[in-house]
Design a protein around this motif. Sequence first.
Motif, short mmCIF file in Angstrom:
data_model
loop_
_atom_site.label_atom_id
_atom_site.label_comp_id
_atom_site.label_asym_id
_atom_site.label_seq_id
_atom_site.Cartn_x
_atom_site.Cartn_y
_atom_site.Cartn_z
N PRO A 1 0.84 -1.21 0.00
CA PRO A 1 0.00 0.00 0.00
C PRO A 1 0.87 1.26 0.00
CG PRO A 1 -0.74 -1.57 1.67
CD PRO A 1 0.60 -2.06 1.18
N VAL A 2 0.56 2.17 -0.88
CA VAL A 2 1.30 3.44 -0.95
C VAL A 2 0.48 4.51 -0.22
CG1 VAL A 2 2.26 5.22 -2.45
CG2 VAL A 2 2.37 2.79 -3.12
N THR A 3 1.08 5.08 0.81
CA THR A 3 0.42 6.13 1.58
C THR A 3 1.32 7.34 1.68
OG1 THR A 3 1.32 5.32 3.69
CG2 THR A 3 -0.80 4.40 2.97
N TRP A 4 0.74 8.48 2.01
CA TRP A 4 1.52 9.65 2.36
C TRP A 4 1.26 9.97 3.82
CZ3 TRP A 4 -1.43 14.07 3.59
CH2 TRP A 4 -2.75 14.08 3.13
N ASN A 5 2.31 10.38 4.50
CA ASN A 5 2.26 10.53 5.96
C ASN A 5 2.66 11.95 6.34
OD1 ASN A 5 3.51 7.66 5.17
ND2 ASN A 5 2.06 7.38 6.85
N LEU A 6 1.73 12.67 6.88
CA LEU A 6 1.91 14.08 7.19
C LEU A 6 2.41 14.28 8.61
CD1 LEU A 6 1.39 17.10 6.38
CD2 LEU A 6 -0.88 16.81 7.42
N ASN A 7 3.45 15.10 8.74
CA ASN A 7 3.74 15.69 10.05
C ASN A 7 2.97 17.00 10.08
OD1 ASN A 7 4.72 17.16 12.22
ND2 ASN A 7 6.79 16.33 12.04
N PRO A 8 1.89 17.08 10.85
CA PRO A 8 1.01 18.26 10.78
C PRO A 8 1.58 19.51 11.43
CG PRO A 8 0.23 16.73 12.47
CD PRO A 8 1.39 16.05 11.78
N ALA A 9 2.73 19.42 12.08
CA ALA A 9 3.31 20.59 12.72
C ALA A 9 3.73 21.62 11.67
CB ALA A 9 4.53 20.18 13.56
N THR A 10 3.52 22.88 11.96
CA THR A 10 3.89 23.96 11.05
C THR A 10 4.54 25.09 11.83
OG1 THR A 10 1.72 25.03 11.23
CG2 THR A 10 2.02 23.44 9.44
N GLY A 11 5.24 25.94 11.10
CA GLY A 11 5.85 27.12 11.70
C GLY A 11 5.05 28.36 11.39
N SER A 12 5.56 29.50 11.82
CA SER A 12 4.86 30.77 11.62
C SER A 12 4.88 31.22 10.17
CB SER A 12 5.51 31.85 12.51
OG SER A 12 6.88 32.01 12.17
N ASN A 13 5.64 30.51 9.31
CA ASN A 13 5.70 30.87 7.89
C ASN A 13 4.46 30.43 7.13
OD1 ASN A 13 6.66 28.14 8.32
ND2 ASN A 13 7.25 28.11 6.14
N ILE A 14 3.58 29.65 7.75
CA ILE A 14 2.38 29.16 7.07
C ILE A 14 1.16 29.81 7.71
CG2 ILE A 14 0.98 27.13 6.54
CD1 ILE A 14 3.50 25.50 6.44
N THR A 15 0.40 30.52 6.88
CA THR A 15 -0.80 31.21 7.35
C THR A 15 -1.98 30.83 6.46
OG1 THR A 15 -0.33 33.14 5.97
CG2 THR A 15 0.55 33.15 8.22
N GLY A 16 -3.18 31.20 6.88
CA GLY A 16 -4.36 30.95 6.07
C GLY A 16 -5.42 30.20 6.85
N SER A 17 -6.62 30.16 6.28
CA SER A 17 -7.78 29.60 6.98
C SER A 17 -7.88 28.08 6.86
CB SER A 17 -9.07 30.23 6.44
OG SER A 17 -9.19 29.98 5.03
N GLN A 18 -7.16 27.48 5.91
CA GLN A 18 -7.21 26.04 5.73
C GLN A 18 -6.07 25.36 6.48
OE1 GLN A 18 -9.60 24.28 3.93
NE2 GLN A 18 -10.62 26.28 3.88
N ASN A 19 -6.32 24.17 7.04
CA ASN A 19 -5.20 23.46 7.66
C ASN A 19 -4.43 22.71 6.60
OD1 ASN A 19 -6.14 20.60 7.45
ND2 ASN A 19 -7.75 21.27 8.84
N VAL A 20 -3.17 22.41 6.89
CA VAL A 20 -2.29 21.84 5.88
C VAL A 20 -2.74 20.45 5.45
CG1 VAL A 20 -0.30 23.23 6.53
CG2 VAL A 20 -0.68 21.01 7.65
N ALA A 21 -3.40 19.70 6.32
CA ALA A 21 -3.87 18.37 5.95
C ALA A 21 -4.89 18.46 4.82
CB ALA A 21 -4.49 17.66 7.17
N ASN A 22 -5.80 19.42 4.90
CA ASN A 22 -6.80 19.58 3.84
C ASN A 22 -6.16 20.02 2.53
OD1 ASN A 22 -8.85 18.89 5.59
ND2 ASN A 22 -9.46 20.99 6.03
N VAL A 23 -5.14 20.87 2.63
CA VAL A 23 -4.45 21.32 1.42
C VAL A 23 -3.72 20.16 0.76
CG1 VAL A 23 -2.62 22.82 0.54
CG2 VAL A 23 -4.22 23.69 2.26
#
Length: 333
Positions: free
Chosen positions: A51-73
């Motif tokens: 199975p091929v999956t992608w695995n997100l580290n959901p942690a972000t820094g102050s360089n990422i802004t916006g109303s959507q979370n990175v998982a949804n993007v």
Amino acid sequence: MSRGRWLSLALACAVTAAALSLVLPAFSYLSELTRSGGTAVPDHWDFQAFPVTWNLNPATGSNITGSQNVANVMQAAFNTWTTSPNATLLVKRGADSSVTAESSSPSNINLICFVCADADFNKDSEALAVTITTTANAAGEADGHGGMTQFAGQIVKADIIFNQKTLYSTDGTGSAQDLQTVATHEIGHFFGLDHSAVVGAVMFPFAAPLKQTLGYDDVAGIASVYPKAVPDMATGSISGMVRMANTGAAVFGAHVYAESTSSVMAFSSTIRKTPIGTLTAPNGSYTIQGLPPDSYVVTAEPLDSPETNSDVPDYGPVSGQDAVQTNFTTRWH
């Protein structure tokens, strides 16, 4: 063998691969390639091996802004590819990861990371992200998932690392770089695509302010590597040769593209109409695949700007050449 694909405001592909002396087939995009039995084959996943999956580290820094979370993007960017016409891509989101260094990313994790500081972005001050893939040199190697590789060029791991110094927006607002645009490009590398010289393609090596949907060139490329058993639309191809008018000598690395002369929209409105292109092989031959039924003008041009040999640095060496040729002028018919 690990290979890095860099994305920047002047997107540069930094691919580490052994130089090969062989004749390459020409694809409707530039695929990442591995030598197998004296020929070059496109790098790609075997979705039946594990199975091929992608695995997100959901942690972000102050360089990422916006109303959507990175998982949804990230999910939206993957969906852009997995819903592409004529292609079958069996990849899903896996468990989140706490890994914070690409160098320590486990073999069974395809890490997407915004807080990994060990990727060297100093070589390109405008670098936005890098995709690092691991491919098999031959069948029978350990695949990192408890089995053995099935063929040379099989992708067994891919990590996407985003530059912590780049300002990103998750909702396309403001002056920051649109995160989904960058992610969609990098995910093309995740699946084994290299840079395209078609300006409208997602895989074009210069970041647009906003480009979240695929172009015809991207569709042709991904369908060539992962063809659907029953295509959504039958497509054809155009083949030919590019030679010097005065000597008849073959031209290597010419960018040849077919551009529709009609207003016909072959795919859904979510697929942007673009030319479909390729680079010529050392003998000057080309085949542009994945062309929807239509009328086309075919153009051959040197890869001298905006995309240059530096954006596809291994295409020459893997073909037994120093670099693509640029000593000719644009021609079309």
